[in-house]
Design a protein around this motif. Sequence first.
Motif, PDB file in Angstrom:
ATOM      1  N   LEU A  14       0.828  -1.204   0.000  1.00 10.97           N
ATOM      2  CA  LEU A  14       0.000   0.000   0.000  1.00 10.97           C
ATOM      3  C   LEU A  14       0.868   1.262   0.000  1.00 10.97           C
ATOM      4  CD1 LEU A  14      -2.944   0.957   0.062  1.00 10.97           C
ATOM      5  CD2 LEU A  14      -2.805   0.917   2.554  1.00 10.97           C
ATOM      6  N   VAL A  15       1.952   1.258   0.754  1.00  6.06           N
ATOM      7  CA  VAL A  15       2.870   2.406   0.768  1.00  6.06           C
ATOM      8  C   VAL A  15       3.455   2.616  -0.626  1.00  6.06           C
ATOM      9  CG1 VAL A  15       5.102   3.247   1.633  1.00  6.06           C
ATOM     10  CG2 VAL A  15       3.418   2.314   3.222  1.00  6.06           C
ATOM     11  N   TYR A  16       3.837   1.537  -1.287  1.00  4.85           N
ATOM     12  CA  TYR A  16       4.367   1.672  -2.642  1.00  4.85           C
ATOM     13  C   TYR A  16       3.295   2.206  -3.597  1.00  4.85           C
ATOM     14  CZ  TYR A  16       6.387   0.888  -7.150  1.00  4.85           C
ATOM     15  OH  TYR A  16       6.839   1.087  -8.427  1.00  4.85           O
ATOM     16  N   ALA A  17       2.088   1.697  -3.483  1.00  6.68           N
ATOM     17  CA  ALA A  17       0.988   2.186  -4.326  1.00  6.68           C
ATOM     18  C   ALA A  17       0.738   3.667  -4.070  1.00  6.68           C
ATOM     19  CB  ALA A  17      -0.276   1.365  -4.065  1.00  6.68           C
ATOM     20  N   TYR A  18       0.786   4.062  -2.805  1.00  5.00           N
ATOM     21  CA  TYR A  18       0.592   5.464  -2.442  1.00  5.00           C
ATOM     22  C   TYR A  18       1.688   6.329  -3.070  1.00  5.00           C
ATOM     23  CZ  TYR A  18       0.422   9.647   0.490  1.00  5.00           C
ATOM     24  OH  TYR A  18       0.372  10.943   0.936  1.00  5.00           O
ATOM     25  N   ALA A  19       2.945   5.882  -2.999  1.00 12.83           N
ATOM     26  CA  ALA A  19       4.048   6.623  -3.609  1.00 12.83           C
ATOM     27  C   ALA A  19       3.842   6.739  -5.122  1.00 12.83           C
ATOM     28  CB  ALA A  19       5.387   5.956  -3.288  1.00 12.83           C
ATOM     29  N   SER A  20       3.305   5.696  -5.734  1.00 16.14           N
ATOM     30  CA  SER A  20       3.035   5.715  -7.171  1.00 16.14           C
ATOM     31  C   SER A  20       1.942   6.726  -7.512  1.00 16.14           C
ATOM     32  CB  SER A  20       2.618   4.323  -7.658  1.00 16.14           C
ATOM     33  OG  SER A  20       3.659   3.402  -7.440  1.00 16.14           O
ATOM     34  N   ILE A  21       0.930   6.795  -6.676  1.00 16.48           N
ATOM     35  CA  ILE A  21      -0.144   7.776  -6.874  1.00 16.48           C
ATOM     36  C   ILE A  21       0.411   9.196  -6.758  1.00 16.48           C
ATOM     37  CG2 ILE A  21      -2.261   8.707  -5.837  1.00 16.48           C
ATOM     38  CD1 ILE A  21      -2.971   5.725  -5.163  1.00 16.48           C
ATOM     39  N   GLU A  44      11.005  15.471  -9.550  1.00 15.76           N
ATOM     40  CA  GLU A  44      12.053  14.455  -9.447  1.00 15.76           C
ATOM     41  C   GLU A  44      12.198  13.914  -8.024  1.00 15.76           C
ATOM     42  OE1 GLU A  44      15.583  15.958 -11.340  1.00 15.76           O
ATOM     43  OE2 GLU A  44      14.583  16.025 -13.286  1.00 15.76           O
ATOM     44  N   ARG A  45      11.964  14.736  -7.019  1.00 12.98           N
ATOM     45  CA  ARG A  45      12.020  14.246  -5.629  1.00 12.98           C
ATOM     46  C   ARG A  45      10.902  13.242  -5.367  1.00 12.98           C
ATOM     47  NH1 ARG A  45      12.569  19.643  -4.545  1.00 12.98           N
ATOM     48  NH2 ARG A  45      10.530  19.660  -3.503  1.00 12.98           N
ATOM     49  N   VAL A  46       9.709  13.538  -5.835  1.00 15.84           N
ATOM     50  CA  VAL A  46       8.578  12.617  -5.654  1.00 15.84           C
ATOM     51  C   VAL A  46       8.856  11.314  -6.396  1.00 15.84           C
ATOM     52  CG1 VAL A  46       6.106  12.267  -6.081  1.00 15.84           C
ATOM     53  CG2 VAL A  46       6.931  14.494  -5.296  1.00 15.84           C
ATOM     54  N   PHE A  47       9.365  11.430  -7.615  1.00 16.21           N
ATOM     55  CA  PHE A  47       9.684  10.250  -8.419  1.00 16.21           C
ATOM     56  C   PHE A  47      10.764   9.399  -7.745  1.00 16.21           C
ATOM     57  CE2 PHE A  47      12.136   8.131 -11.779  1.00 16.21           C
ATOM     58  CZ  PHE A  47      11.130   7.367 -12.353  1.00 16.21           C
ATOM     59  N   ARG A  48      11.820  10.040  -7.244  1.00 14.33           N
ATOM     60  CA  ARG A  48      12.907   9.295  -6.584  1.00 14.33           C
ATOM     61  C   ARG A  48      12.422   8.626  -5.306  1.00 14.33           C
ATOM     62  NH1 ARG A  48      15.599   6.283  -8.068  1.00 14.33           N
ATOM     63  NH2 ARG A  48      16.704   6.243  -6.100  1.00 14.33           N
ATOM     64  N   ALA A  49      11.513   9.252  -4.591  1.00  9.31           N
ATOM     65  CA  ALA A  49      10.973   8.628  -3.377  1.00  9.31           C
ATOM     66  C   ALA A  49      10.244   7.333  -3.732  1.00  9.31           C
ATOM     67  CB  ALA A  49      10.035   9.592  -2.651  1.00  9.31           C
ATOM     68  N   GLN A  50       9.479   7.360  -4.812  1.00  6.17           N
ATOM     69  CA  GLN A  50       8.792   6.144  -5.257  1.00  6.17           C
ATOM     70  C   GLN A  50       9.791   5.093  -5.711  1.00  6.17           C
ATOM     71  OE1 GLN A  50       7.511   5.984  -9.141  1.00  6.17           O
ATOM     72  NE2 GLN A  50       6.240   4.173  -8.860  1.00  6.17           N
ATOM     73  N   MET A  51      10.764   5.490  -6.504  1.00  3.32           N
ATOM     74  CA  MET A  51      11.739   4.531  -7.007  1.00  3.32           C
ATOM     75  C   MET A  51      12.600   3.961  -5.879  1.00  3.32           C
ATOM     76  SD  MET A  51      10.903   4.106 -10.017  1.00  3.32           S
ATOM     77  CE  MET A  51      12.193   2.957 -10.390  1.00  3.32           C
ATOM     78  N   ASN A  52      12.944   4.788  -4.902  1.00  9.20           N
ATOM     79  CA  ASN A  52      13.734   4.297  -3.781  1.00  9.20           C
ATOM     80  C   ASN A  52      12.928   3.281  -2.980  1.00  9.20           C
ATOM     81  OD1 ASN A  52      14.756   4.687  -0.725  1.00  9.20           O
ATOM     82  ND2 ASN A  52      16.447   4.937  -2.188  1.00  9.20           N
ATOM     83  N   THR A  53      11.631   3.498  -2.850  1.00  7.77           N
ATOM     84  CA  THR A  53      10.776   2.522  -2.176  1.00  7.77           C
ATOM     85  C   THR A  53      10.788   1.206  -2.942  1.00  7.77           C
ATOM     86  OG1 THR A  53       9.394   4.290  -1.273  1.00  7.77           O
ATOM     87  CG2 THR A  53       8.434   2.074  -1.327  1.00  7.77           C
ATOM     88  N   GLY A  93       8.850  13.320   3.458  1.00  7.04           N
ATOM     89  CA  GLY A  93       9.984  14.210   3.669  1.00  7.04           C
ATOM     90  C   GLY A  93      10.695  14.543   2.369  1.00  7.04           C
ATOM     91  N   TYR A  94      10.949  13.539   1.559  1.00  7.76           N
ATOM     92  CA  TYR A  94      11.660  13.747   0.298  1.00  7.76           C
ATOM     93  C   TYR A  94      10.838  14.619  -0.649  1.00  7.76           C
ATOM     94  CZ  TYR A  94      15.352  12.291  -3.008  1.00  7.76           C
ATOM     95  OH  TYR A  94      16.434  12.237  -3.856  1.00  7.76           O
ATOM     96  N   ALA A  95       9.522  14.457  -0.649  1.00 12.62           N
ATOM     97  CA  ALA A  95       8.666  15.279  -1.509  1.00 12.62           C
ATOM     98  C   ALA A  95       8.790  16.758  -1.140  1.00 12.62           C
ATOM     99  CB  ALA A  95       7.214  14.822  -1.405  1.00 12.62           C
ATOM    100  N   GLN A  96       9.061  17.051   0.134  1.00 14.09           N
ATOM    101  CA  GLN A  96       9.188  18.441   0.578  1.00 14.09           C
ATOM    102  C   GLN A  96      10.565  19.021   0.271  1.00 14.09           C
ATOM    103  OE1 GLN A  96       8.161  18.591   4.725  1.00 14.09           O
ATOM    104  NE2 GLN A  96       6.198  17.579   4.382  1.00 14.09           N
ATOM    105  N   ALA A  97      11.617  18.256   0.601  1.00 12.81           N
ATOM    106  CA  ALA A  97      12.984  18.735   0.383  1.00 12.81           C
ATOM    107  C   ALA A  97      13.947  17.563   0.555  1.00 12.81           C
ATOM    108  CB  ALA A  97      13.345  19.842   1.376  1.00 12.81           C
ATOM    109  N   VAL A  98      15.034  17.580  -0.187  1.00 11.81           N
ATOM    110  CA  VAL A  98      16.030  16.516  -0.098  1.00 11.81           C
ATOM    111  C   VAL A  98      16.493  16.337   1.345  1.00 11.81           C
ATOM    112  CG1 VAL A  98      18.362  15.832  -0.795  1.00 11.81           C
ATOM    113  CG2 VAL A  98      16.797  16.803  -2.476  1.00 11.81           C
TER     114      VAL A  98
END
Length: 130
Positions: A14-21, A44-53, A93-98
């Motif tokens: 669910l966390v991964y799905a949420y990051a994808s959304i 790119e921060r939002v995208f990297r957070a999803q990919m890192n997950t 956190g990553y979505a807000q700032a590195v």
Amino acid sequence: MYHFTALVTCLAILVYAYASILVSQARGKFGVKLPAISGTPDFERVFRAQMNTLEWLPMFLPSLWLFAIYIGDTFAAGLGLVWVIGRVLYVHGYAQAVEKRGPGFFIQALANTALWAGASGAIIWRIVHV
């Protein structure tokens, strides 16, 4: 049965799905059309957070399940829940700032390390003491 571990597995998915959304929403917000994976730093921060997950799931899930099998369902689920919480903190956190990704990353990395080390130790213990 490993009911608690199974439930935490569902939460991790669910966390991964949420990051994808969040990535999908960020694409619209920042005008990043598919198949592009780069755009504004905010996207790119939002995208990297999803990919890192996604990158951590292949380490987390086997460690979680091996820990549950060799040590116990409840303890594995507890550590797994810590991982899930760390991941949520990381994504937000990553979505807000590195600079804000650190606490969530540390929490989930610590939980994952405990799961892996516990499972590995228990497996080695059983091999040696059979």
